[in-house]
Design a protein around this motif. Structure first.
Motif, PDB file in Angstrom:
ATOM      1  N   LEU A   1       0.834  -1.198   0.000  1.00  0.00           N
ATOM      2  CA  LEU A   1       0.000   0.000   0.000  1.00  0.00           C
ATOM      3  C   LEU A   1       0.873   1.253   0.000  1.00  0.00           C
ATOM      4  O   LEU A   1       1.922   1.294   0.629  1.00  0.00           O
ATOM      5  CB  LEU A   1      -0.906   0.022   1.232  1.00  0.00           C
ATOM      6  N   ASP A   2       0.400   2.271  -0.699  1.00  0.00           N
ATOM      7  CA  ASP A   2       1.097   3.555  -0.728  1.00  0.00           C
ATOM      8  C   ASP A   2       0.438   4.588   0.175  1.00  0.00           C
ATOM      9  O   ASP A   2       1.067   5.591   0.530  1.00  0.00           O
ATOM     10  CB  ASP A   2       1.143   4.097  -2.159  1.00  0.00           C
ATOM     11  N   PHE A   3      -0.831   4.366   0.512  1.00  0.00           N
ATOM     12  CA  PHE A   3      -1.549   5.283   1.411  1.00  0.00           C
ATOM     13  C   PHE A   3      -2.481   4.466   2.278  1.00  0.00           C
ATOM     14  O   PHE A   3      -3.224   3.617   1.776  1.00  0.00           O
ATOM     15  CB  PHE A   3      -2.354   6.304   0.597  1.00  0.00           C
ATOM     16  N   LEU A   4      -2.426   4.716   3.576  1.00  0.00           N
ATOM     17  CA  LEU A   4      -3.237   3.972   4.534  1.00  0.00           C
ATOM     18  C   LEU A   4      -3.817   4.950   5.546  1.00  0.00           C
ATOM     19  O   LEU A   4      -3.090   5.728   6.165  1.00  0.00           O
ATOM     20  CB  LEU A   4      -2.376   2.928   5.251  1.00  0.00           C
ATOM     21  N   ALA A   5      -5.136   4.919   5.705  1.00  0.00           N
ATOM     22  CA  ALA A   5      -5.822   5.731   6.717  1.00  0.00           C
ATOM     23  C   ALA A   5      -6.278   4.821   7.843  1.00  0.00           C
ATOM     24  O   ALA A   5      -6.921   3.800   7.599  1.00  0.00           O
ATOM     25  CB  ALA A   5      -7.022   6.452   6.102  1.00  0.00           C
ATOM     26  N   LEU A   6      -5.941   5.184   9.063  1.00  0.00           N
ATOM     27  CA  LEU A   6      -6.308   4.425  10.258  1.00  0.00           C
ATOM     28  C   LEU A   6      -7.185   5.299  11.137  1.00  0.00           C
ATOM     29  O   LEU A   6      -6.836   6.440  11.433  1.00  0.00           O
ATOM     30  CB  LEU A   6      -5.059   4.005  11.035  1.00  0.00           C
TER      31      LEU A   6
ATOM     32  N   ASP B   1      -1.042   5.271  20.473  1.00  0.00           N
ATOM     33  CA  ASP B   1      -0.931   4.356  19.328  1.00  0.00           C
ATOM     34  C   ASP B   1      -0.008   4.942  18.266  1.00  0.00           C
ATOM     35  O   ASP B   1       0.826   4.244  17.680  1.00  0.00           O
ATOM     36  CB  ASP B   1      -2.305   4.096  18.707  1.00  0.00           C
ATOM     37  N   TYR B   2      -0.163   6.235  18.020  1.00  0.00           N
ATOM     38  CA  TYR B   2       0.662   6.912  17.023  1.00  0.00           C
ATOM     39  C   TYR B   2       2.138   6.821  17.388  1.00  0.00           C
ATOM     40  O   TYR B   2       2.991   6.527  16.534  1.00  0.00           O
ATOM     41  CB  TYR B   2       0.240   8.374  16.892  1.00  0.00           C
TER      42      TYR B   2
ATOM     43  N   GLY C   1      11.086   4.552   4.591  1.00  0.00           N
ATOM     44  CA  GLY C   1      10.338   4.701   3.354  1.00  0.00           C
ATOM     45  C   GLY C   1       8.904   5.125   3.531  1.00  0.00           C
ATOM     46  O   GLY C   1       8.183   5.300   2.555  1.00  0.00           O
ATOM     47  N   PHE C   2       8.474   5.292   4.791  1.00  0.00           N
ATOM     48  CA  PHE C   2       7.100   5.718   5.056  1.00  0.00           C
ATOM     49  C   PHE C   2       7.081   6.974   5.913  1.00  0.00           C
ATOM     50  O   PHE C   2       7.923   7.161   6.796  1.00  0.00           O
ATOM     51  CB  PHE C   2       6.308   4.615   5.771  1.00  0.00           C
ATOM     52  N   ASN C   3       6.117   7.826   5.644  1.00  0.00           N
ATOM     53  CA  ASN C   3       5.860   8.998   6.472  1.00  0.00           C
ATOM     54  C   ASN C   3       4.529   8.821   7.171  1.00  0.00           C
ATOM     55  O   ASN C   3       3.614   8.176   6.648  1.00  0.00           O
ATOM     56  CB  ASN C   3       5.831  10.270   5.614  1.00  0.00           C
ATOM     57  N   ILE C   4       4.410   9.412   8.349  1.00  0.00           N
ATOM     58  CA  ILE C   4       3.176   9.272   9.128  1.00  0.00           C
ATOM     59  C   ILE C   4       2.691  10.652   9.541  1.00  0.00           C
ATOM     60  O   ILE C   4       3.483  11.510   9.950  1.00  0.00           O
ATOM     61  CB  ILE C   4       3.409   8.350  10.350  1.00  0.00           C
TER      62      ILE C   4
ATOM     63  N   VAL D   1      -4.864   8.619  11.860  1.00  0.00           N
ATOM     64  CA  VAL D   1      -3.448   8.606  11.502  1.00  0.00           C
ATOM     65  C   VAL D   1      -3.353   8.196  10.043  1.00  0.00           C
ATOM     66  O   VAL D   1      -4.064   7.287   9.600  1.00  0.00           O
ATOM     67  CB  VAL D   1      -2.646   7.645  12.403  1.00  0.00           C
ATOM     68  N   PHE D   2      -2.468   8.859   9.299  1.00  0.00           N
ATOM     69  CA  PHE D   2      -2.291   8.563   7.883  1.00  0.00           C
ATOM     70  C   PHE D   2      -0.839   8.186   7.624  1.00  0.00           C
ATOM     71  O   PHE D   2       0.073   8.869   8.084  1.00  0.00           O
ATOM     72  CB  PHE D   2      -2.681   9.771   7.019  1.00  0.00           C
ATOM     73  N   VAL D   3      -0.648   7.103   6.907  1.00  0.00           N
ATOM     74  CA  VAL D   3       0.685   6.642   6.542  1.00  0.00           C
ATOM     75  C   VAL D   3       0.782   6.664   5.020  1.00  0.00           C
ATOM     76  O   VAL D   3      -0.128   6.187   4.336  1.00  0.00           O
ATOM     77  CB  VAL D   3       0.953   5.212   7.069  1.00  0.00           C
ATOM     78  N   TYR D   4       1.859   7.220   4.496  1.00  0.00           N
ATOM     79  CA  TYR D   4       2.027   7.234   3.049  1.00  0.00           C
ATOM     80  C   TYR D   4       3.477   6.951   2.684  1.00  0.00           C
ATOM     81  O   TYR D   4       4.398   7.236   3.440  1.00  0.00           O
ATOM     82  CB  TYR D   4       1.558   8.560   2.445  1.00  0.00           C
TER      83      TYR D   4
END
Length: 264
Positions: A17-22, A29-30, A40-43, A59-62
């Protein structure tokens, strides 16, 4: 938290996945997730107050190098004296194009009944923001989240102009495409028939509350990006099944929904 982080790692790395919304993620948790994420991921910690006793909890991870983050806005709506969370708007650059995400976690049906008008007003806040701030027939907009409402309800189909008709949306830039109508056929194997299971449901126990909805440009491909309609799914991998809370005591009470965007 170990199980949670393992599932997030699986989604990001094994599923690529390139974009994940939690949703429903706390500050604690964050902090754990930020330490566990690999290179390789930003949060983005988007948890913040939206009013008295009201908080965004997302929280968004991309993936770095795929999306470039631009900015974020909170959208709320005051209706009959109560403040509701409409969405968090996140703007990214993808393939040199501006993509707008509106990620929502609408109130439980306990607090906002389907017929009390609140969800329609919440949805209209998103629609009005898009009409006011995002111009052009080729605008790339993705609506997503836990709406606590199904695709056929007025707040989704009417207020958000979300249609199940791919070909109709393809030719009408005012409409959005909602592919999650397809999950109303019954799975006789007894598997997953929605994203949320309510064991005391009347008429049905599986609900399609979690959806990803695409602006017309993602259907027509007018900007060079298109949704892969065959990729859209409720993700019920064994790792998710093991953590799913159908009868109490587990980690998640919603299944994730996934979709792929590709170059035309």
């Amino acid at each position: 938290m170990d199980d949670f982080c393992n599932i997030v790692d699986f989604l990001l790395n094994d599923c690529e996945l390139d974009f994940l919304a939690l949703l429903e993620v706390s500050v604690a948790d964050y902090d754990v997730l930020r330490k566990k994420l690999g290179v390789g991921f930003n949060i983005i910690d988007a948890s913040n107050s939206a009013g008295v006793n009201l908080y965004f909890d997302m929280v968004f991870v991309y993936r770095d190098g795929v999306f470039d983050f631009v900015d974020k806005f909170d959208l709320t709506k005051i209706y009959e004296g109560r403040t509701y969370k409409s969405a968090q708007q996140l703007n990214f650059i993808l393939n040199d194009l501006l993509v707008h995400f509106f990620v929502s976690h609408w109130p439980s049906r306990i607090y906002a009944k389907p017929d009390d008008g609140a969800r329609e007003r919440i949805a209209e806040t998103i629609a009005n923001t898009i009409d006011r701030d995002i111009k052009g027939d080729a605008s790339l907009v993705i609506l997503m989240g836990d709406y606590n409402a199904e695709p056929f309800e007025r707040c989704i189909q009417g207020s958000l102009s979300a249609s199940r008709d791919f070909s109709l949306v393809e030719g009408n830039s005012k409409l959005f495409y909602n592919p999650f109508w397809r999950y109303f056929s019954y799975n006789k194997s007894g598997g997953v028939n929605g994203s949320y299971f309510y064991k005391n449901g009347w008429g049905a126990r599986w609900m399609m509350y979690d959806q990803i909805i695409f602006s017309s440009a993602f259907v027509s491909g007018s900007s060079g990006l298109v949704v892969d309609d065959d990729s859209v799914c409720i993700f019920n991998h064994a790792l998710i099944d093991a953590a799913y809370d159908r009868h109490g005591g587990k980690l998640f009470d919603h299944y994730p929904v996934l979709a792929v965007i590709k170059g035309k």
